[in-house]
Scaffold this motif. Sequence first.
Motif, PDB file in Angstrom:
ATOM      1  N   TRP A 156     -33.633  26.176  11.236  1.00  0.00           N
ATOM      2  CA  TRP A 156     -32.433  26.103  12.090  1.00  0.00           C
ATOM      3  C   TRP A 156     -32.789  26.413  13.530  1.00  0.00           C
ATOM      4  O   TRP A 156     -32.240  25.815  14.449  1.00  0.00           O
ATOM      5  CB  TRP A 156     -31.345  27.050  11.559  1.00  0.00           C
ATOM      6  N   GLY A 157     -33.703  27.366  13.713  1.00  0.00           N
ATOM      7  CA  GLY A 157     -34.126  27.655  15.088  1.00  0.00           C
ATOM      8  C   GLY A 157     -34.712  26.411  15.733  1.00  0.00           C
ATOM      9  O   GLY A 157     -34.356  26.039  16.861  1.00  0.00           O
ATOM     10  N   THR A 158     -35.605  25.742  15.000  1.00  0.00           N
ATOM     11  CA  THR A 158     -36.213  24.514  15.537  1.00  0.00           C
ATOM     12  C   THR A 158     -35.136  23.467  15.790  1.00  0.00           C
ATOM     13  O   THR A 158     -35.174  22.743  16.786  1.00  0.00           O
ATOM     14  CB  THR A 158     -37.228  23.943  14.537  1.00  0.00           C
ATOM     15  N   CYS A 159     -34.187  23.382  14.880  1.00  0.00           N
ATOM     16  CA  CYS A 159     -33.126  22.375  15.006  1.00  0.00           C
ATOM     17  C   CYS A 159     -32.377  22.570  16.320  1.00  0.00           C
ATOM     18  O   CYS A 159     -32.198  21.632  17.096  1.00  0.00           O
ATOM     19  CB  CYS A 159     -32.173  22.504  13.824  1.00  0.00           C
ATOM     20  N   ILE A 160     -31.935  23.804  16.581  1.00  0.00           N
ATOM     21  CA  ILE A 160     -31.135  24.037  17.792  1.00  0.00           C
ATOM     22  C   ILE A 160     -32.008  23.881  19.037  1.00  0.00           C
ATOM     23  O   ILE A 160     -31.603  23.287  20.031  1.00  0.00           O
ATOM     24  CB  ILE A 160     -30.499  25.446  17.751  1.00  0.00           C
ATOM     25  N   ALA A 161     -33.252  24.398  18.961  1.00  0.00           N
ATOM     26  CA  ALA A 161     -34.133  24.265  20.124  1.00  0.00           C
ATOM     27  C   ALA A 161     -34.384  22.796  20.426  1.00  0.00           C
ATOM     28  O   ALA A 161     -34.355  22.362  21.582  1.00  0.00           O
ATOM     29  CB  ALA A 161     -35.448  24.978  19.858  1.00  0.00           C
ATOM     30  N   THR A 162     -34.633  21.987  19.368  1.00  0.00           N
ATOM     31  CA  THR A 162     -34.877  20.563  19.579  1.00  0.00           C
ATOM     32  C   THR A 162     -33.643  19.895  20.164  1.00  0.00           C
ATOM     33  O   THR A 162     -33.731  19.043  21.047  1.00  0.00           O
ATOM     34  CB  THR A 162     -35.223  19.890  18.240  1.00  0.00           C
ATOM     35  N   ALA A 163     -32.481  20.320  19.676  1.00  0.00           N
ATOM     36  CA  ALA A 163     -31.248  19.686  20.148  1.00  0.00           C
ATOM     37  C   ALA A 163     -31.000  19.988  21.619  1.00  0.00           C
ATOM     38  O   ALA A 163     -30.446  19.169  22.349  1.00  0.00           O
ATOM     39  CB  ALA A 163     -30.074  20.177  19.305  1.00  0.00           C
ATOM     40  N   CYS A 164     -31.405  21.178  22.059  1.00  0.00           N
ATOM     41  CA  CYS A 164     -31.119  21.559  23.455  1.00  0.00           C
ATOM     42  C   CYS A 164     -32.196  21.109  24.420  1.00  0.00           C
ATOM     43  O   CYS A 164     -32.036  21.237  25.626  1.00  0.00           O
ATOM     44  CB  CYS A 164     -31.005  23.068  23.581  1.00  0.00           C
ATOM     45  N   GLU A 165     -33.326  20.624  23.913  1.00  0.00           N
ATOM     46  CA  GLU A 165     -34.449  20.321  24.789  1.00  0.00           C
ATOM     47  C   GLU A 165     -34.091  19.161  25.715  1.00  0.00           C
ATOM     48  O   GLU A 165     -33.578  18.137  25.269  1.00  0.00           O
ATOM     49  CB  GLU A 165     -35.652  19.942  23.913  1.00  0.00           C
ATOM     50  N   SER A 166     -34.370  19.341  27.008  1.00  0.00           N
ATOM     51  CA  SER A 166     -34.109  18.281  27.997  1.00  0.00           C
ATOM     52  C   SER A 166     -32.684  17.748  27.913  1.00  0.00           C
ATOM     53  O   SER A 166     -32.465  16.550  27.902  1.00  0.00           O
ATOM     54  CB  SER A 166     -35.070  17.110  27.806  1.00  0.00           C
ATOM     55  N   ARG A 167     -31.716  18.638  27.794  1.00  0.00           N
ATOM     56  CA  ARG A 167     -30.314  18.204  27.887  1.00  0.00           C
ATOM     57  C   ARG A 167     -29.593  19.095  28.873  1.00  0.00           C
ATOM     58  O   ARG A 167     -29.871  20.294  28.952  1.00  0.00           O
ATOM     59  CB  ARG A 167     -29.624  18.314  26.514  1.00  0.00           C
ATOM     60  N   ASP A 168     -28.654  18.510  29.611  1.00  0.00           N
ATOM     61  CA  ASP A 168     -27.869  19.290  30.562  1.00  0.00           C
ATOM     62  C   ASP A 168     -26.995  20.265  29.779  1.00  0.00           C
ATOM     63  O   ASP A 168     -26.285  19.865  28.864  1.00  0.00           O
ATOM     64  CB  ASP A 168     -26.998  18.336  31.381  1.00  0.00           C
ATOM     65  N   PRO A 169     -27.046  21.583  30.122  1.00  0.00           N
ATOM     66  CA  PRO A 169     -26.302  22.561  29.312  1.00  0.00           C
ATOM     67  C   PRO A 169     -24.804  22.260  29.294  1.00  0.00           C
ATOM     68  O   PRO A 169     -24.111  22.580  28.335  1.00  0.00           O
ATOM     69  CB  PRO A 169     -26.602  23.889  30.006  1.00  0.00           C
ATOM     70  N   ARG A 170     -24.300  21.607  30.379  1.00  0.00           N
ATOM     71  CA  ARG A 170     -22.852  21.364  30.426  1.00  0.00           C
ATOM     72  C   ARG A 170     -22.442  20.320  29.407  1.00  0.00           C
ATOM     73  O   ARG A 170     -21.287  20.218  29.040  1.00  0.00           O
ATOM     74  CB  ARG A 170     -22.470  20.934  31.843  1.00  0.00           C
ATOM     75  N   LYS A 171     -23.416  19.528  28.938  1.00  0.00           N
ATOM     76  CA  LYS A 171     -23.099  18.540  27.910  1.00  0.00           C
ATOM     77  C   LYS A 171     -22.946  19.203  26.553  1.00  0.00           C
ATOM     78  O   LYS A 171     -22.325  18.661  25.657  1.00  0.00           O
ATOM     79  CB  LYS A 171     -24.251  17.531  27.808  1.00  0.00           C
ATOM     80  N   LEU A 172     -23.602  20.356  26.400  1.00  0.00           N
ATOM     81  CA  LEU A 172     -23.644  20.981  25.073  1.00  0.00           C
ATOM     82  C   LEU A 172     -22.778  22.234  25.034  1.00  0.00           C
ATOM     83  O   LEU A 172     -23.029  23.128  24.246  1.00  0.00           O
ATOM     84  CB  LEU A 172     -25.094  21.377  24.749  1.00  0.00           C
ATOM     85  N   HIS A 173     -21.757  22.294  25.923  1.00  0.00           N
ATOM     86  CA  HIS A 173     -21.071  23.588  26.029  1.00  0.00           C
ATOM     87  C   HIS A 173     -20.433  23.997  24.710  1.00  0.00           C
ATOM     88  O   HIS A 173     -20.345  25.173  24.384  1.00  0.00           O
ATOM     89  CB  HIS A 173     -20.055  23.586  27.171  1.00  0.00           C
ATOM     90  N   TRP A 174     -20.052  23.016  23.877  1.00  0.00           N
ATOM     91  CA  TRP A 174     -19.483  23.382  22.560  1.00  0.00           C
ATOM     92  C   TRP A 174     -20.498  24.207  21.769  1.00  0.00           C
ATOM     93  O   TRP A 174     -20.156  25.209  21.166  1.00  0.00           O
ATOM     94  CB  TRP A 174     -19.178  22.112  21.753  1.00  0.00           C
ATOM     95  N   LEU A 175     -21.726  23.740  21.788  1.00  0.00           N
ATOM     96  CA  LEU A 175     -22.772  24.399  21.001  1.00  0.00           C
ATOM     97  C   LEU A 175     -23.011  25.823  21.505  1.00  0.00           C
ATOM     98  O   LEU A 175     -23.059  26.774  20.728  1.00  0.00           O
ATOM     99  CB  LEU A 175     -24.074  23.589  21.096  1.00  0.00           C
ATOM    100  N   PHE A 176     -23.137  25.961  22.840  1.00  0.00           N
ATOM    101  CA  PHE A 176     -23.448  27.296  23.365  1.00  0.00           C
ATOM    102  C   PHE A 176     -22.313  28.273  23.095  1.00  0.00           C
ATOM    103  O   PHE A 176     -22.544  29.416  22.733  1.00  0.00           O
ATOM    104  CB  PHE A 176     -23.774  27.220  24.859  1.00  0.00           C
ATOM    105  N   GLU A 177     -21.086  27.787  23.308  1.00  0.00           N
ATOM    106  CA  GLU A 177     -19.963  28.701  23.075  1.00  0.00           C
ATOM    107  C   GLU A 177     -19.940  29.113  21.606  1.00  0.00           C
ATOM    108  O   GLU A 177     -19.688  30.262  21.266  1.00  0.00           O
ATOM    109  CB  GLU A 177     -18.633  28.039  23.461  1.00  0.00           C
TER     110      GLU A 177
END
Length: 1755
Positions: free
Chosen positions: A1347-1368
């Motif tokens: 799961w750690g790899t999954c989330i790290a891979t998902a966030c790699e080279s992506r604008d954090p504002r695009k993933l705000h659902w995930l971070f919250e």
Amino acid sequence: MRTVQSDTLGFVPQKDIVYNKLLPYADRLDDESNDILSKIKGNLCRAVQLREIWPGVLFWTRKLSTYMRLYGRKFSKEDHVLFIKLLYELVTIPRLEISMMQGLARLLINLLKKRELLSREDLELDWRPLYELHDRILFSKTEHLGLNWFPNSVESVLKTLVKSCRPYFSESATQEMLDEWRPLLCPFDVTMQRAISYFELFLPTTMPPELHHKGFKLWLDELISLWVSVQNLPSWEVHLVNLFARLANDNIGYIDWDPYIPKIFTRILRSLNLPVGTSQMMVPRYVTNAYDISHVVLWVSSLLGGPSKQAQEQLSGLFNSITSFFHPSNHGRWLMKLMKLLQRLPASVVRRLHRERYRKPTWLTPIPDSHKLTEEDITDFVESMMQPVLLAMFSKTGSLDAAQALQNLALMRPELVIPPVLERTYPALETLTEPHQLTATLSCMIGVARSLVSGGQRFPEGPTHMLPLLMRALPGVDPNDFSKCMITFQFIATFVTLVPLVDCSSALHERTDLTEVEREMCSASAEFEDFVLQFMDRCFALIDSSTLEQTREETETEKMTHLESLVELGLSSTFSTILTQCSLDIFKVALEKVFNFATTNIFETRVAGRMVADMCRAAAKCHPAESLKVFVPHCCNAINQIAVNEEVLNDEELDKELLWNLQLLSEVSRVDGDKILPYRSSLVQILQLTLHLKCKQGYMLACNLLHHILRSTALIYPTEYCSVPGGFTQPISDYLPIKDWGRPGDLWNLDIRWHVPSLEETSFAFYLLDLILQPELQRLQRFAQGEQDMGRDDVLQSLTIVQHCLLGAGSLMPPLKGEPIPELVHSMVNLDETNLYTGMQYDESRENYRDVVCGVMRQLLPDFLILPLIYVFVCDTLQIISDLLHFKGSHKHEFDSRWKSFNLVKKSMENRLHGRKQHIRALLIDRVMLQHELRKLTVEGCQYRSIHQELMRDLLRLSTSTYSQVRSRAQNVLFTALGTYNFCCRDLIPHVLEFLNPDNKSVTQQQFKGALYCLLGNHCGVCLANLHDWECIALTWPAIVRSGLSSAMSLEKPSIVRLFDDLADKIHRQYETIGIDFSSVVNTGISFEHISIGFLSLLLRDDHQLPPPAITFFVKSLNHDSLYVRKVAISAVAGIMKQIKRPHKKVPINPSELYKELSDMVAGDRKDNQWLQYNSSNLPRTQKDWDGCVFVEKTHWGYYCWPRNLMMYAPLEEQPKQNLPRDEMTEREQIIFDHFSDPVFINQFIEFLSLEDRKGKDKFSPRRFCLFKGLFRNFSDAFLPLLQPHMERLVADSHESKQRCVAEIISGLIRGCKHWSYAKVENLWELLCPLLRTALSNITIETYADWGTCIATACESRDPRKLHWLFELLMESPVNGEGGSFVDACRLYVLQGGLAQQEWRVPELLHRLLQYLEPKLTQVYKNVRERIGSVLTYIFMIDVNLPYTQPTTSPRITDFTERILVQLKPLTEGDEEIQNHVRTQAIKLLKTVLKWLIASAGRSFSTAVPEQLRMLPLLFKIAPVENDDSYDELKRDAKTCLSLMSQGLLYTEQIPMVLRVLQEIAGSSSWHARYTVLTYLQIMVFYNLFTFMSDQKSVNDVRALVVQLLEDEQLEVREMAATTLSGFLQCNFLSMDSPMQAHFEALCKTCLPKKRKRELGSIVDTIPSADLVRRHAGVLGLSACILSSPYDVPTWMPQLLMDLSAHLNDTQPIEMTVKKTLSNFRRTHHDNWQQHKQQFTDDQLLVLTDLLVSPCYYA
């Protein structure tokens, strides 16, 4: 000379190979080279104009590189520039095949190699095409998807190419490069490594001084301040050091390095990773990212000299502090580095001296006079290195490094270097008990031989040592010790090569103009004759002991053992060197002696016989006329006398005497051809008598005789190798040989005596052939036609004779004739061969024996294949065929080994200081001879004629015959031939494949196996299955796959299965993406699925889409039964997705539009990059915000500076349409769409993906992630509805394989939705959030990493504002205690994975997380604590103190430390007794903080020293003293933490702060703390040695601190202080000055109070009196001084030992200390006691001996 040449050539050559001018046929070479060059130029241009890369350009560029091997750079400057420009354009053709690119790049490197030939005015190259090539290959976006395959060597070829082009980049290049790569400098990102390695590789540093403002001045300050501010060795620091080293070396005298010198040396010392103290923890990254020694050496040698002399001081300091590590008793993994440093540094300084004083001036900037090395500089340098080098002589890694260092040091200062080596050599030659010492000293003497013998004004007495050394070395020729024997041979040969062995003692009476040393040399030279004779006696003894008569005869071993053959080689080469260098008088004595020895004994011919014959051959080679006169008549008579008796000739076992004389004769005949002619009649008579002996051993020796006679009459070779042209025959009065000791050969007057076959000699050779070869061939021919019967042995004998005739006279026979085979490849350019003249005029009128032999052999072959047991015949026949094809007088492998040994000898005796080819004459002659052989062997790419074709088919027939030994021999000959003839593979492949064809029913298993081997190829030759030629691959690959149906294919035979595996493996390993035309991929009937799917997957490319049938095949294979096939298919489909991806449009945006004012050079969080950062108050939560938001996906943009143009995606309406209906898709997309829309297919697919592969070993698979990412990227959310139920089912199941499968799908989804519309993204998150919540609550020990790899891979080279659902989602109370401590730790881990990818762009989230975690720092559970520690590291990682960087808006360490210290107060202030709640909380907090400190030591870039210092007192209080594992976690962590902190890098301004803290702790009440201060101090000072030493006040403070602790009341602290003191003295941090000595002596004299009569029963008085402590302190001080020099005896030592001995009877603990010191002194000085004894007076020695002999205990 140059002018004459330019007339014949028509141009001035750039730099041709000088050795060509010395060949006997040199006058013909100019015309020949001109002819070849014009062909190359014409055809190359034509091929380029016709755009025919293959075969045209490739063929002619290969010819060009051969041309350069033969003639050097023999073309005009204009041509040179044009060749380079042409090749530069060819190499940078965008879609060029990798293998071609590599070939062209290697040629281009060769053209650019000598940069002094072309200046920047002549040539300018553009850097961008190179950068694009580099980027495309080394940072390929598609290689991991299997769309490109690159060989391993490509990286080093590219790097070398850039290095060679670098000097010619334009003056504006530096600025362009900085603009290009500065935006990548984000220290938290992988791009940092990339940018810095580009800087290291590309930045030009050789610009002239007037352009420096456009060169390094643009970046030096910026990069060096970056380097200075980084403390924890990130991986890119190494590249920076390499860049600085190169810069320093190219611009000596133009850069002021002085302010940085202490820092440079401190970091070099740290980089050696030396162990200090006892309890030191290694930081693993210090070991892996350590500096590269060769660059360190370059940097140091460039810093030396100059007005300030500071670098030499520091270098002496460096060697002083590490000298003791070189002592042979020390050993560890750091030793290799130290030895490398020793060996490379002198070489580097010699190279610099050569450049300053001896090199011809070139266009490169010269070193200004103010910075050249002065004589004083050189002396200082040599002196600073001598001690470590002398210690390293006896190192455990061998003495080679030391010998090379000494060789270079002796070139600079022989008078400092050679005497100490001699001092060690003479005793070593005397002792019998320590052979290792002997081999070490001799190999070092060999290194300094040339400097010793040539003497010169610096070391005139050098040559006088020569004879004593030679005479004493003689006992080393010892039959019982092999290594000693070899090194002695090498030693004698080295010295003798340099010196003419001529007795000059008569000159003492005749000449009056001799110096003292010359007179001494003359009188000594009278001993030469004695030396030669004694050497021969030694050799005879050695030979006698090798004659194992009885055992040899019984075991009948044909060969010598490996050791014996080495001794034989050593013996014969040393002896021939000695005879070459002898005067004629000495030679005659030696000849008589060796003749007597050889003729009075009879030797067996295998071991001893070979050695004696070798010695006789050496004599015959040196003076053939004199030697043949004694040997030939003797041998001929002896043989004739025995052979009078007819029966002898038919004996199976021949008479020993006959054999020995025959062997002797065959070796003696290897001499100059025209000297043999007088004896021709008797030699011919012997040949006729002995060639047909019955005994195999006998006729083999006769064949050797024939071979040698033919060779010596038919070849071209030099006839003498003497060290002075013309030999030593002149009378002493005209010519004094001692003047020539150690003199190099003069390349322009080498005066080589060549042997060129005269008419008389060639006619004699042909007479022999007619007499001997003709009848043999006729017999064989009659036998082949069945007209005559011959026994096995007769056939064998005839074949042997034929083979030896070929070997002997091969150079007289013209090559085989035949018609060239047309149209193997189609080319519009002429592909003709070029012929080289090698000094032979073939006589066309005579019969060409090569053709005749060829005909007879081909007639014999069919019979041999039928007859049983004919293995031996076939092997001989094969040898003959191979010689027919290739042999022109020398063999390739012999040439290669000679070239190798030439280079070894050259290295061991070269003079790098003066350069200019100042080698010894024998070496230069050898090199000319090698040039001649090279010309003979350069036949690669001969024309392929019909006769070759027939022979190849015969070879193929043999390669697939019944006997495996025959097969393997034939295959080897075949592979050599395949590599020789142009394009012949195309002709042969169909014949090989015939054997694999399933329709061909007659194939036997052996043939099948042979054919497979032919495809596999040998390790160095061609691999037929894998030619870089698409037409061949189209034939072979389908055939290999189809062969599975063949009847001969039986999987029962493991050898065949193994062959297929090797074949598949080799193809995968060597396959590189090649030029392709897909139409011929046929999908065959597959029985070999593994191999076929493997081959097919190699055909994926990024520039050609796969044909639809292949796509269907791969997609179907996703659900194949076999795991391997599924794996390959997953990769392949991911690659196909990349191929059919529709490109998204990008538009360049100028960053200033995004934010009005751009700040100047400042990195970090600024106004103009604030909009990039995550801000929960304005997240894009609606369609409108989403469209208006500018997303920057890559994390590094904007941190350091903005690029000129930022590429952004165009708005949604300009991008390709999403969710196309099926009828608008391409055919390829439809195939995938249909399969993945099929529920049955998906069910099966997910079923397979969620199976376990290897229990417990499986990890998150990036390939599957790529597959899903591709699906969702190319088809948007088309397949979501089908996958959703599966995902929900898998998330609920806690099995690891199910969880892993869903993690792969989710990460693929998140990354794949990059271009979806807002509505789709929102729906996606509504689906994903509940799934992720479930997943995180179900997390287990097996799945948290996935799961750690999954989330790290998902966030790699992506604008954090695009993933705000995930971070919250992730920030929702990670540590809430639900599900226990483990789930908390896992959630933190997953969150950390996501945030770490975002680096500096989420300060708000980091603040929120820190706020959330701070109250929770007092966690009970260890795993949560460790995780929090690691999360804290990431939170504070952004807080760096790099230059030009704004303070960060992310959390800062300072504020955090403040808050922590407040909470830790109870521990620092409280007494031990309070055991209250506050205290336990504080302890828990401390445990977490320690975890954070330990974790950050290995990860962050810079250490927050001031903050850590405030924690120090507390850690010292807790850390235990002993190493004991039973301690609790807290104590162990504290200890680890201290060890890591003490190794940290300190800046000058931080040192006083640290010392203040340490002084404060040294006054503490706990003795543990005081003790630990000392261990901390040792490591800290050593790891920051030069920074400390550059500040005198700090040094005094440290000394005061140690001296203060010497008088501590606690015994352990006192002893530790003494150890610390002796360490500091040993690494020269402190020096033993008189005030210090006086201080200790005063302390020693403290009087002790009288012992009071104690009352019985009273408590014994345990507290030591203050006086005793002080007295003990004095003794400890003295003992520290003594122990600080374990390997030598300085002048002050004897007196101190005497002082110490006075205290031997003091009370304890003083007595103990004295005893320990004395026994240590004895142990470390025992080895060299003989030398050390001299430092003491007799009285002192008496006292010492008393002390060191153990006292008796019964007195």
